[in-house]
Design a protein around this motif. Sequence first.
Motif, PDB file in Angstrom:
ATOM      1  N   GLN A 193       0.451  -6.622  -6.488  1.00 15.58           N
ATOM      2  CA  GLN A 193       0.115  -8.372  -6.656  1.00 15.58           C
ATOM      3  C   GLN A 193      -0.124  -8.542  -8.263  1.00 15.58           C
ATOM      4  O   GLN A 193       0.157  -9.409  -8.798  1.00 15.58           O
TER       5      GLN A 193
ATOM      6  N   LEU B 179       2.036 -11.067 -10.276  1.00 14.99           N
ATOM      7  CA  LEU B 179       1.280 -12.212 -10.869  1.00 14.99           C
ATOM      8  C   LEU B 179       1.021 -11.978 -12.630  1.00 14.99           C
ATOM      9  O   LEU B 179       1.206 -12.802 -13.222  1.00 14.99           O
TER      10      LEU B 179
ATOM     11  N   GLY C  91       3.199 -14.255 -14.959  1.00 16.59           N
ATOM     12  CA  GLY C  91       2.305 -15.248 -15.941  1.00 16.59           C
ATOM     13  C   GLY C  91       2.491 -14.653 -17.290  1.00 16.59           C
ATOM     14  O   GLY C  91       2.637 -15.910 -18.016  1.00 16.59           O
TER      15      GLY C  91
ATOM     16  N   LEU D 200       1.194 -22.119 -15.204  1.00 19.19           N
ATOM     17  CA  LEU D 200       2.172 -21.198 -14.381  1.00 19.19           C
ATOM     18  C   LEU D 200       2.074 -19.622 -15.384  1.00 19.19           C
ATOM     19  O   LEU D 200       2.501 -18.685 -14.761  1.00 19.19           O
TER      20      LEU D 200
ATOM     21  N   GLN E 251      -1.838 -17.433 -13.563  1.00 22.28           N
ATOM     22  CA  GLN E 251      -1.310 -16.407 -13.107  1.00 22.28           C
ATOM     23  C   GLN E 251      -1.806 -15.012 -13.446  1.00 22.28           C
ATOM     24  O   GLN E 251      -2.237 -14.256 -12.817  1.00 22.28           O
TER      25      GLN E 251
ATOM     26  N   GLN F 185      -1.231 -16.629  -1.182  1.00 29.18           N
ATOM     27  CA  GLN F 185       0.128 -16.498  -0.760  1.00 29.18           C
ATOM     28  C   GLN F 185       0.356 -17.336   0.665  1.00 29.18           C
ATOM     29  O   GLN F 185       1.491 -17.957   0.771  1.00 29.18           O
TER      30      GLN F 185
END
Length: 151
Positions: free
Chosen positions: A11, A15, A19, A50, A54, A82
């Motif tokens: 993750q 991310l 990001g 966005l 992230q 999620q």
Amino acid sequence: MTFARIILAIQILILGGVGMAYWVRPYEMANLNGLLLMESISVINVRVWLGGLQVGLALFLGSTLRDRASIRSGLMLVMLLQGTLALARITAVWLDRDSLLLEDYSALSVKVFTALLAGLALWRLDLLERREALAAQRLLAADGGEVPPQD
């Protein structure tokens, strides 16, 4: 605990990478999603919401890799994040009642799968803690100590 750390590390990479891509290349990333950035404020919003958000989430998840209690909070964040995104996608598709695209199904399945994996890692972490507590009780009983009552 290794499984939980792997889920969090994946993750963090996703991310953080996505990001940073939104931060560095907002026009290209927005175009991949069918968005057209017409004003400079829209570019700033894409970079902040966005990109920056992230990256911030990835940094927080990175800080949760220290110990078991922190890992638990990181897994809870991933599961809730999620799961909420999956629910939002389902709701958006239902509200719009547009023709469903393959991207909708694939993005939804990735979100649901990730939330389930985080839930599984959290469950395994709880199971590990219960086993360790039971082993400690048995060790205490073998040493002749007083065993606390079990629930």
